[in-house]
Design a protein around this motif. Sequence first.
Motif, short mmCIF file in Angstrom:
data_model
loop_
_atom_site.label_atom_id
_atom_site.label_comp_id
_atom_site.label_asym_id
_atom_site.label_seq_id
_atom_site.Cartn_x
_atom_site.Cartn_y
_atom_site.Cartn_z
N PHE A 60 0.81 -1.23 0.00
CA PHE A 60 0.00 0.00 0.00
C PHE A 60 0.84 1.27 0.00
O PHE A 60 0.33 2.36 -0.26
N LYS A 61 2.11 1.14 0.30
CA LYS A 61 2.95 2.34 0.45
C LYS A 61 3.02 3.16 -0.84
O LYS A 61 3.26 4.36 -0.79
N ASP A 62 2.80 2.50 -1.98
CA ASP A 62 2.92 3.20 -3.27
C ASP A 62 1.93 4.36 -3.40
O ASP A 62 2.22 5.36 -4.06
N ALA A 83 12.99 5.71 7.36
CA ALA A 83 13.19 4.54 8.21
C ALA A 83 12.15 3.54 7.77
O ALA A 83 11.08 3.95 7.31
N SER A 84 12.42 2.25 7.91
CA SER A 84 11.41 1.33 7.42
C SER A 84 11.51 -0.06 8.02
O SER A 84 12.60 -0.55 8.28
N THR A 85 10.33 -0.68 8.19
CA THR A 85 10.29 -2.11 8.47
C THR A 85 10.30 -2.89 7.16
O THR A 85 10.11 -4.09 7.15
N GLY A 86 10.46 -2.19 6.04
CA GLY A 86 10.68 -2.85 4.75
C GLY A 86 9.89 -2.29 3.59
O GLY A 86 10.46 -1.94 2.56
N ASN A 87 8.57 -2.19 3.74
CA ASN A 87 7.76 -1.79 2.58
C ASN A 87 7.95 -0.33 2.19
O ASN A 87 7.98 0.00 1.00
N GLY A 190 0.06 5.26 10.27
CA GLY A 190 -0.21 6.20 9.17
C GLY A 190 -1.40 5.78 8.32
O GLY A 190 -2.20 6.63 7.91
N ASN A 191 -1.53 4.48 8.08
CA ASN A 191 -2.56 4.05 7.13
C ASN A 191 -3.97 4.18 7.71
O ASN A 191 -4.88 4.60 7.01
N ILE A 192 -4.14 3.86 8.98
CA ILE A 192 -5.48 4.02 9.58
C ILE A 192 -5.86 5.50 9.60
O ILE A 192 -7.00 5.87 9.33
N ALA A 240 6.65 -6.23 9.65
CA ALA A 240 6.15 -4.96 9.10
C ALA A 240 5.57 -4.07 10.19
O ALA A 240 5.65 -2.85 10.11
N ILE A 241 4.96 -4.69 11.20
CA ILE A 241 4.30 -3.90 12.25
C ILE A 241 5.01 -4.06 13.61
O ILE A 241 4.41 -3.93 14.66
N ARG A 242 6.29 -4.34 13.54
CA ARG A 242 7.11 -4.48 14.75
C ARG A 242 7.57 -3.08 15.17
O ARG A 242 8.71 -2.68 14.97
N THR A 286 -0.87 -13.12 1.48
CA THR A 286 -0.41 -11.81 1.96
C THR A 286 0.81 -12.02 2.85
O THR A 286 1.16 -13.14 3.19
N GLU A 287 1.41 -10.92 3.25
CA GLU A 287 2.46 -11.04 4.27
C GLU A 287 1.79 -11.07 5.65
O GLU A 287 0.62 -10.68 5.79
N PRO A 288 2.50 -11.55 6.68
CA PRO A 288 1.86 -11.78 7.98
C PRO A 288 1.17 -10.54 8.59
O PRO A 288 0.12 -10.68 9.21
N ALA A 289 1.72 -9.35 8.40
CA ALA A 289 1.12 -8.16 9.03
C ALA A 289 -0.35 -8.00 8.64
O ALA A 289 -1.18 -7.62 9.47
N CYS A 290 -0.67 -8.29 7.39
CA CYS A 290 -2.06 -8.14 6.92
C CYS A 290 -2.97 -9.09 7.68
O CYS A 290 -4.14 -8.78 7.93
N LEU A 330 -5.57 -5.57 3.00
CA LEU A 330 -4.42 -6.49 2.96
C LEU A 330 -3.26 -5.72 2.35
O LEU A 330 -3.16 -5.56 1.14
N THR A 331 -2.40 -5.24 3.23
CA THR A 331 -1.46 -4.17 2.91
C THR A 331 -0.25 -4.59 2.08
O THR A 331 0.37 -3.76 1.43
N GLY A 332 0.13 -5.89 2.11
CA GLY A 332 1.33 -6.30 1.37
C GLY A 332 1.25 -7.73 0.87
O GLY A 332 0.53 -8.56 1.43
C1 AN7 Z 1 2.41 -4.78 5.12
O1 AN7 Z 1 7.48 -0.03 5.78
O2 AN7 Z 1 6.04 0.98 8.74
O3 AN7 Z 1 0.24 1.60 10.48
O4 AN7 Z 1 8.33 1.12 7.39
O5 AN7 Z 1 4.36 -2.83 5.74
O6 AN7 Z 1 0.68 2.82 8.33
O7 AN7 Z 1 2.56 1.89 9.66
C2 AN7 Z 1 5.19 -0.62 7.24
C3 AN7 Z 1 3.97 -0.80 7.81
C4 AN7 Z 1 0.82 -2.72 7.69
C5 AN7 Z 1 1.40 -0.78 9.06
N1 AN7 Z 1 1.06 -3.66 6.78
O8 AN7 Z 1 0.99 0.41 8.46
C6 AN7 Z 1 7.39 0.48 6.91
C7 AN7 Z 1 6.17 0.33 7.71
C8 AN7 Z 1 2.23 -3.70 6.13
C9 AN7 Z 1 3.22 -2.76 6.41
C10 AN7 Z 1 1.77 -1.78 8.02
C11 AN7 Z 1 2.99 -1.78 7.40
P1 AN7 Z 1 1.13 1.76 9.27
#
Ligand code: AN7
Length: 368
Positions: A60-62, A83-87, A190-192, A240-242, A286-290, A330-332
């Motif tokens: 979703f970052k795009d 800074a990033s957890t990856g995406n 940020g996304n919410i 991603a959400i660590r 999806t990736e686990p965060a989703c 489903l964010t990634g």
């Molecule tokens: C797949 O890439 O913070 O609550 O640095 O990669 O807007 O942070 C990613 C976050 C959910 C959480 N799902 O969104 C980063 C980063 C996926 C994500 C989130 C991220 P935010």
Amino acid sequence: MWRGVIEQYREHLPVTADTPVVTLREGNTPLIPADTLAREIGPDAEVYFKFEGLNPTASFKDRGMTMAVSKALEEGTSAVMCASTGNTSASAAAYASRCGLDCLVIIPEGNIALGKLAQALMHGAKVFAVRGNFDDALRMVREISARYRITLVNSVNPFRIEGQKTGAFEICDALGEPPDYHFIPVGNAGNITAYWKGYTEYHAAGRIDRLPRMMGWQAEGAAPIVRGHVVEKPETLATAIRIGNPASWKQAEAARDASGGMIGMVSDADIIAAYQYMARHEGVFTEPACAACVAGLMRLIREGYFRNAVPAVSGPAGKTARKLRIVCILTGHGLKDPDNALKSSGRPMVIDPTIEAVLEHVPLAPRA
Ligand code: AN7
């Protein structure tokens, strides 16, 4: 032809005719019906997965990055940083490469999914793996960008939120109305924040006549908003959400409270169960965060949360029931994180190259 979220929603975004639009034609992601999951609620419910993993860099970052990088270019910057957890790093690196900007990223060493790391490096970013976590990395880039000439493209950059709010517009345009419940994973929050901004702006513009409840989900080991305090050492397999100290903490609480929603937490075991459920029953990887938000939905279903939740609408013939609509973001994409996929699904069976070897494991009925 779809021309990306800036052209699609230009009148809702802070761009002018002079803004140099940097786009990979992001957005326009599908709402995939999750019928197996919906049946667990009942015949009057519809569940949709908005599969943001189908964006150009597979997250979703795009949506936010097309705005942040276009505005950075407009302002005459020569480099971007995050800074990033990856995406975020994968997306920043891709958009920067497209318009000749340098890109610097700081990631937590050892806690970033393999696919995301490959993306940032392939797109030519300068990648620093810090001995620390995301919160340390965010502190560093905030300080560096305050003191030196480089544009920060984390979601503390307001243009990121502006771009990401287009996800809410797309959902409303596709459904013809907002959903009743909006499920979303929460990391840096940020996304919410962005989705809530999108829904409330569409409401103010008269495009929708009500608002969804915002249902955010954190991982138990990284749930500062749920616990009400910073988590110094966040831990979850959903890297991603660590995140222990989300930048948009207050805005996420405001979205929760104004919408009558909730922010909850789920265990890593729940996350893995939902991750596997989506892949095996809905065909969506999806990736686990989703899976955190789907795990939250599955838990509320088990608890009977949606019993008697079918909404009524007033029409010419009085009140009629309509279907309950739930959207999960489903964010990634699952391919971002092959390590977790293989860990949770096992390995292939190694066999000799004979038919018998296959039949030993799978008893197939012979053709008549
Ligand atoms: C797949 O890439 O913070 O609550 O640095 O990669 O807007 O942070 C990613 C976050 C959910 C959480 N799902 O969104 C980063 C980063 C996926 C994500 C989130 C991220 P935010």
